[in-house]
Scaffold this active site. Structure first.
Site: not given
Ligand code: GLP
Length: 261
Positions: A67, A136, A138, A143
């Site tokens: 993404d 959440d 995702h 989402e």
């Molecule tokens: C963002 C990214 C996800 C990732 C999530 C969690 O939403 N798009 O791919 O898994 O953050 O991030 P973190 O690893 O910093 O908790």
């Protein structure tokens, strides 16, 4: 699904890196799906170490990132282009033309998303997809409420995600509201998937993903439909799993596991 519970973030990162290395050793021109966020940083650090010290070779590897924020140019410090360059790509020998990250600044998102999907197929599909998980539930930026059959597209971020990511931006209003993301359906087509999660704030989402119903309200739960998924968790992230003893039992009884004392 395989659940691997690790004693520390380092152990989790190393276990995941071992899977990546094994994939590249078996198939040097493997296609990797990569994630951003703080979770995979330890994995990337370990891959860089393996490249430098053990000669782990990325010269035939192709990558697709999950993404990117809409509106951030690739040199913006919070863009996922910048993140990947700084935390992995500039430290390994991957040819730049083999790197794919969704374009946050294209003027034709529909065409770009279609091209991204086509390009994954042209490259032979993703052999190993690395995932994190949002608080959440995702995966990528899918989402709650995202179709479990969704493909690469633009997605409006949930308030919780914007709040979670605000720490990386100067002001909360600077966090982009839209992202371009692989869909749940895109992710499920990877041959193998590993999801990493650490910390107490992920425990609820991890339990919902592994032990809850398959529902678009927790898009990580769609991984229950995949035939080759491994969750690498630290103890805090695994703390709400009802079946934790069973997962640890399975781990201890795996062929090749050291005999217990
Ligand atoms: C963002 C990214 C996800 C990732 C999530 C969690 O939403 N798009 O791919 O898994 O953050 O991030 P973190 O690893 O910093 O908790």
């Amino acid at each position: 699904m395989e659940i691997v519970i690790c004693d520390s973030y380092e152990q989790m990162s190393k276990a995941a890196a071992a899977v990546v290395a094994q994939t590249l050793n078996r198939k040097p021109d493997a296609v990797l799906g990569l994630a951003t966020g703080s979770t995979p940083l330890g994995l990337y650090r370990e891959l860089i170490r393996m490249h430098r010290e053990e000669g782990l070779d990325f010269s035939y590897v192709t990558t697709f990132n999950l993404d990117e924020y809409v509106g951030l140019p690739s040199d913006h410090p919070q863009s996922y282009h910048y993140f990947m360059r700084e935390n992995l790509f500039k430290h390994i020998n991957i040819p730049p033309q083999n790197i794919h990250i969704p374009a946050g600044t294209t003027d034709n998102y529909r065409a770009f998303c279609d091209w991204y999907e086509r390009r994954i197929k042209e490259c032979g599909k993703i052999d190993l997809q690395v995932l994190g998980i949002g608080a959440d539930g995702h995966i990528a930026f899918n989402e709650p409420g995202s179709s479990l059959g969704s493909r690469t597209r633009i997605k409006t971020l949930a308030k919780q995600t914007i709040e979670d990511n605000a720490r990386f931006f100067e002001r909360p209003e600077d966090v982009p509201v839209y992202a371009i993301t692989m869909g749940v359906g895109t992710i499920l087509e990877a041959r193998r998937i590993i999801l990493l999660a650490n910390g107490e704030n992920k425990a609820e989402a991890v339990a919902a993903a592994i032990e809850g119903p398959v529902t678009s309200m927790c898009t990580a739960s769609a991984l229950q439909l995949h035939q080759d998924v491994t969750f690498f968790l630290d103890r805090a992230a695994a703390s709400r799993l009802k079946m934790i003893e069973y997962y640890e039992w399975i781990q201890a009884k795996r062929p090749g596991a050291p005999p217990s004392a």
